[in-house]
Scaffold this motif. Structure first.
Motif, PDB file in Angstrom:
ATOM      1  N   GLN A   1      10.148  -0.968   4.571  1.00  0.00           N
ATOM      2  CA  GLN A   1       9.506  -0.397   3.435  1.00  0.00           C
ATOM      3  C   GLN A   1       8.624  -1.092   2.910  1.00  0.00           C
ATOM      4  OE1 GLN A   1      13.402  -0.220   1.549  1.00  0.00           O
ATOM      5  NE2 GLN A   1      13.287   2.119   1.623  1.00  0.00           N
ATOM      6  N   PRO A   2       7.312  -0.937   3.300  1.00  0.00           N
ATOM      7  CA  PRO A   2       6.168  -1.755   2.763  1.00  0.00           C
ATOM      8  C   PRO A   2       5.686  -1.287   1.212  1.00  0.00           C
ATOM      9  CG  PRO A   2       5.204  -0.243   4.501  1.00  0.00           C
ATOM     10  CD  PRO A   2       6.794   0.019   4.310  1.00  0.00           C
TER      11      PRO A   2
ATOM     12  N   THR B   1       0.776 -10.903   4.231  1.00  0.00           N
ATOM     13  CA  THR B   1      -0.551 -11.573   4.060  1.00  0.00           C
ATOM     14  C   THR B   1      -1.801 -11.079   5.025  1.00  0.00           C
ATOM     15  OG1 THR B   1       0.102 -13.421   5.435  1.00  0.00           O
ATOM     16  CG2 THR B   1       0.662 -13.544   3.236  1.00  0.00           C
ATOM     17  N   GLY B   2      -1.289 -10.101   5.724  1.00  0.00           N
ATOM     18  CA  GLY B   2      -2.057  -9.696   6.889  1.00  0.00           C
ATOM     19  C   GLY B   2      -3.128  -8.783   6.621  1.00  0.00           C
ATOM     20  N   PRO B   3      -4.156  -8.021   7.219  1.00  0.00           N
ATOM     21  CA  PRO B   3      -5.241  -7.381   6.669  1.00  0.00           C
ATOM     22  C   PRO B   3      -4.816  -6.352   6.025  1.00  0.00           C
ATOM     23  CG  PRO B   3      -4.845  -7.124   9.101  1.00  0.00           C
ATOM     24  CD  PRO B   3      -3.723  -8.032   8.554  1.00  0.00           C
ATOM     25  N   ARG B   4      -5.766  -6.048   4.976  1.00  0.00           N
ATOM     26  CA  ARG B   4      -5.713  -4.619   4.045  1.00  0.00           C
ATOM     27  C   ARG B   4      -6.136  -3.534   4.893  1.00  0.00           C
ATOM     28  NH1 ARG B   4      -4.387  -4.974  -1.093  1.00  0.00           N
ATOM     29  NH2 ARG B   4      -4.342  -7.129  -1.838  1.00  0.00           N
TER      30      ARG B   4
ATOM     31  N   VAL C   1      -1.761   1.826   4.684  1.00  0.00           N
ATOM     32  CA  VAL C   1      -1.266   0.704   5.210  1.00  0.00           C
ATOM     33  C   VAL C   1      -1.591   0.305   6.537  1.00  0.00           C
ATOM     34  CG1 VAL C   1       1.090  -0.510   5.558  1.00  0.00           C
ATOM     35  CG2 VAL C   1       0.645   0.705   3.492  1.00  0.00           C
ATOM     36  N   PRO C   2      -1.994  -0.524   7.056  1.00  0.00           N
ATOM     37  CA  PRO C   2      -2.361  -0.862   8.361  1.00  0.00           C
ATOM     38  C   PRO C   2      -1.055  -1.252   9.298  1.00  0.00           C
ATOM     39  CG  PRO C   2      -3.059  -2.666   7.155  1.00  0.00           C
ATOM     40  CD  PRO C   2      -2.626  -1.840   6.064  1.00  0.00           C
TER      41      PRO C   2
END
Length: 119
Positions: free
Chosen positions: A56-57, A116-119, A33-34
């Protein structure tokens, strides 16, 4: 002539190799996770009167669940609006809030957002 064991049928600790690989991939996904990008989005929307308690992502669904406290309900609603305006977050929803007698932040809240950010 040597015969090598077949990895597909071998059991590891009572579990199949495919299940072990699936579990390992899930751990790798969580580790990748970035975090920096996600924290930047959350910090950019921060305002006075709101304190985040838990983030909590879920890398699989690309959702993030956030728990926090605020001085007043208006501060919570403002935070939700600012998160929604961020480029890296969408579909921000307040899941619930609770008014407590705790000072200095008597409003506990939980919200969820699509990341929706970068993977």
């Amino acid at each position: 002539r040597r015969v090598m064991p077949r990895l597909e049928t071998r059991r590891v600790g009572g579990r199949g190799l495919a299940e072990e690989i699936r579990d390992a991939n899930a751990v790798i996904e969580r580790m990748n996770v970035p975090w920096d990008a996600l924290f930047r989005e959350l910090e950019a929307a921060a305002g006075d009167g709101v304190a985040l308690l838990a983030i909590q992502p879920d890398p699989t669904s690309r959702r993030v669940r956030i728990a926090g406290e605020a001085r007043e309900l208006g501060a919570v609603l403002g935070y939700v609006e600012r998160l929604e305006a961020r480029e890296g977050l969408a579909h921000v929803h307040l899941l619930g809030h609770e008014m407590r007698d705790a000072a200095p932040r008597p409003v506990a809240f939980t919200l969820i957002a699509q990341w929706t950010g970068p993977r």
